[in-house]
Scaffold this active site. Structure first.
Site, PDB file in Angstrom:
ATOM      1  N   GLY A  36       0.872  -1.177   0.000  1.00 40.55           N
ATOM      2  CA  GLY A  36       0.000   0.000   0.000  1.00 40.55           C
ATOM      3  C   GLY A  36       0.906   1.224   0.000  1.00 40.55           C
ATOM      4  O   GLY A  36       1.909   1.275   0.735  1.00 40.55           O
ATOM      5  N   ALA A  37       0.558   2.211  -0.834  1.00 39.63           N
ATOM      6  CA  ALA A  37       1.496   3.306  -1.098  1.00 39.63           C
ATOM      7  C   ALA A  37       1.862   4.117   0.145  1.00 39.63           C
ATOM      8  O   ALA A  37       3.008   4.522   0.314  1.00 39.63           O
ATOM      9  CB  ALA A  37       0.917   4.216  -2.174  1.00 39.63           C
ATOM     10  N   ARG A  77      10.210  -1.398  -4.987  1.00 37.62           N
ATOM     11  CA  ARG A  77       8.927  -1.387  -5.716  1.00 37.62           C
ATOM     12  C   ARG A  77       8.906  -0.128  -6.589  1.00 37.62           C
ATOM     13  O   ARG A  77       8.870   0.984  -6.075  1.00 37.62           O
ATOM     14  CB  ARG A  77       7.736  -1.419  -4.745  1.00 37.62           C
ATOM     15  CG  ARG A  77       7.660  -2.742  -4.003  1.00 37.62           C
ATOM     16  CD  ARG A  77       6.276  -3.120  -3.568  1.00 37.62           C
ATOM     17  NE  ARG A  77       5.386  -3.480  -4.649  1.00 37.62           N
ATOM     18  CZ  ARG A  77       4.061  -3.591  -4.497  1.00 37.62           C
ATOM     19  NH1 ARG A  77       3.509  -3.329  -3.335  1.00 37.62           N
ATOM     20  NH2 ARG A  77       3.302  -3.946  -5.516  1.00 37.62           N
ATOM     21  N   CYS A 143      -8.854  -3.330  -4.941  1.00 39.48           N
ATOM     22  CA  CYS A 143      -7.609  -3.547  -4.199  1.00 39.48           C
ATOM     23  C   CYS A 143      -7.804  -3.158  -2.725  1.00 39.48           C
ATOM     24  O   CYS A 143      -8.934  -3.226  -2.201  1.00 39.48           O
ATOM     25  CB  CYS A 143      -6.456  -2.776  -4.828  1.00 39.48           C
ATOM     26  SG  CYS A 143      -4.827  -3.243  -4.197  1.00 39.48           S
ATOM     27  N   ASP A 212      -1.173   5.001  -6.329  1.00 45.03           N
ATOM     28  CA  ASP A 212       0.260   4.782  -6.102  1.00 45.03           C
ATOM     29  C   ASP A 212       1.078   5.940  -6.632  1.00 45.03           C
ATOM     30  O   ASP A 212       2.095   6.313  -6.051  1.00 45.03           O
ATOM     31  CB  ASP A 212       0.705   3.462  -6.731  1.00 45.03           C
ATOM     32  CG  ASP A 212       0.176   2.305  -5.914  1.00 45.03           C
ATOM     33  OD1 ASP A 212      -0.975   1.878  -6.159  1.00 45.03           O
ATOM     34  OD2 ASP A 212       0.877   1.883  -4.979  1.00 45.03           O
TER      35      ASP A 212
HETATM   36  C1  RUB Z   1      -1.963  -1.248  -3.399  1.00 43.71           C
HETATM   37  C2  RUB Z   1      -2.742  -0.242  -4.171  1.00 43.71           C
HETATM   38  C3  RUB Z   1      -3.434   0.817  -3.369  1.00 43.71           C
HETATM   39  C4  RUB Z   1      -2.530   2.041  -3.264  1.00 43.71           C
HETATM   40  C5  RUB Z   1      -3.020   3.037  -2.237  1.00 43.71           C
HETATM   41  O1  RUB Z   1      -1.096  -1.999  -4.223  1.00 43.71           O
HETATM   42  O2  RUB Z   1      -2.741  -0.204  -5.380  1.00 43.71           O
HETATM   43  O3  RUB Z   1      -4.618   1.205  -4.002  1.00 43.71           O
HETATM   44  O4  RUB Z   1      -1.219   1.647  -2.919  1.00 43.71           O
HETATM   45  O5  RUB Z   1      -2.973   2.476  -0.944  1.00 43.71           O
HETATM   46  P1  RUB Z   1      -0.105  -3.077  -3.548  1.00 43.71           P
HETATM   47  P2  RUB Z   1      -2.985   3.388   0.378  1.00 43.71           P
HETATM   48  O6  RUB Z   1      -0.938  -3.993  -2.733  1.00 43.71           O
HETATM   49  O7  RUB Z   1       0.535  -3.749  -4.721  1.00 43.71           O
HETATM   50  O8  RUB Z   1       0.900  -2.308  -2.718  1.00 43.71           O
HETATM   51  O9  RUB Z   1      -4.251   4.186   0.332  1.00 43.71           O
HETATM   52  O10 RUB Z   1      -2.945   2.403   1.500  1.00 43.71           O
HETATM   53  O11 RUB Z   1      -1.792   4.264   0.327  1.00 43.71           O
END
Ligand code: RUB
Length: 325
Positions: A36-37, A77, A143, A212
């Site tokens: 998650g970003a 990543r 996601c 992201d």
């Molecule tokens: C996670 C993803 C999320 C964003 C935002 O991809 O695409 O939509 O990262 O997340 P992965 P957040 O599982 O490959 O990391 O809102 O938690 O920053």
């Protein structure tokens, strides 16, 4: 506000780990235990905190080794610019001509500052996004975005009756995490395979997804499948908002640099040995064009895709961003 010890406690609470080396954090980002970003950003900064705390090398090598460490973290990543921006925030905090102890202090305090900023900006984004959700709404998400989950739980806690459609997000199934988190918070959730999104889109009021990377021209990079969901939403006349703290905005994209789409191991999609002669593609993200995005919910308010350039110029105009290229 986190202080240094609170930050460590928060990390232990999130990941069940007392990380003692930056390499451990890097491995956990690469394997997606940390994902998650927002978390990737916070935790890559945290890894530099560990590096600086542990540093016992020659004082004259500190800057070089810090930059090497940041570069290794950067490559874990490649799509989420939150990771790059977190590292840039810390690298920009040091004055390389000052004594090593001063630089160490700068790294340690800038990491705590970034950790606080990433946490509070997400609080604000989730709060603003929950205001977009009306009582009785059906929301589609894809996601697992922490910001989106928090916005949905926030709306529900305010007494709004909502239902969420969650696409599973093959191959790593982060949509299942979302479904479980929302169900755990008492929110009705319908989980479906990714290809069912269009079939049920007619029932939906609003699409909310994470981000992201947001580029200078307002494109949205998010989990693979987001673009198709955005097309389905447009087909049904439904707005799509993305929730993106401004450290998910890419300063590098101003120069027309492409955001890399992370290609992960084919084995995440299928057993490679069962498909002799077949190339199995596993892109982790895709990019949705600005015209399919109604608005970007940031900590400073809702930004339209055409205004992203202004935010990037204001926020990153004076920052050195060429460390990794
Ligand atoms: C996670 C993803 C999320 C964003 C935002 O991809 O695409 O939509 O990262 O997340 P992965 P957040 O599982 O490959 O990391 O809102 O938690 O920053």
């Amino acid at each position: 506000m986190y202080r240094e010890t609170d930050m460590k406690t928060a990390v232990r609470g999130l990941y069940g780990e007392d990380y003692i080396s930056w390499e451990q954090v890097a491995n956990d980002i690469e394997s997606m235990y940390i994902r998650g970003a927002n978390d990737i950003g916070r935790m890559s900064a945290y890894a530099l905190h560990i590096f600086a705390s542990n540093y016992e090398g020659k004082p004259e090598n500190f800057v070089h080794e810090l930059e090497q460490t940041a570069s290794s973290l950067f490559h874990t990543r490649p799509t989420a610019v939150s990771l790059e921006n977190a590292l840039l925030f810390v690298l920009n905090s040091i004055d390389p001509v000052t004594p090593v102890e001063k630089m160490r202090e700068s790294v340690l305090s800038s990491v705590v500052e970034f950790f606080n900023y990433a946490t509070s900006s997400q609080d604000m984004v989730a709060r603003l996004a929950s205001e977009l959700i009306e009582d009785g709404a059906i929301i589609h998400t894809h996601c697992n975005s922490t910001a989106v989950v928090r916005a949905l739980i926030g709306a529900s806690n305010e007494g709004k009756n909502i239902t969420v459609h969650s696409t599973e997000s093959r191959p790593r199934y982060q949509g299942r995490i979302t479904a479980r988190q929302l169900a755990g918070a008492g929110i009705p959730v319908k989980m479906m395979v990714d290809s069912a999104a269009r079939l049920y889109m007619d029932e939906v009021d609003v699409v909310l997804v994470g981000a992201d990377t947001i580029t200078y021209r307002g494109e949205l990079y998010n989990k693979i499948g987001t673009h198709q969901i955005a097309l389905a939403a447009r087909d049904c006349g439904i707005p799509l908002y993305t929730l993106a703290e401004t450290f998910k905005f890419s300063p590098r994209s101003k120069a027309g640099e492409h955001t890399l789409i992370e290609l992960r191991d084919s084995g995440e999609v299928a057993k490679v040995e069962d498909f002799a002669g077949v190339e199995i593609l596993n892109p982790s993200f895709d990019h949705t064009p600005p015209e399919l995005v109604r608005g970007i919910v940031t900590e400073g308010g809702i930004v339209s895709p055409e205004n992203v350039s202004k935010v990037i110029d204001e926020k990153y105009g004076n920052m050195r961003t060429d460390y990794f290229y």
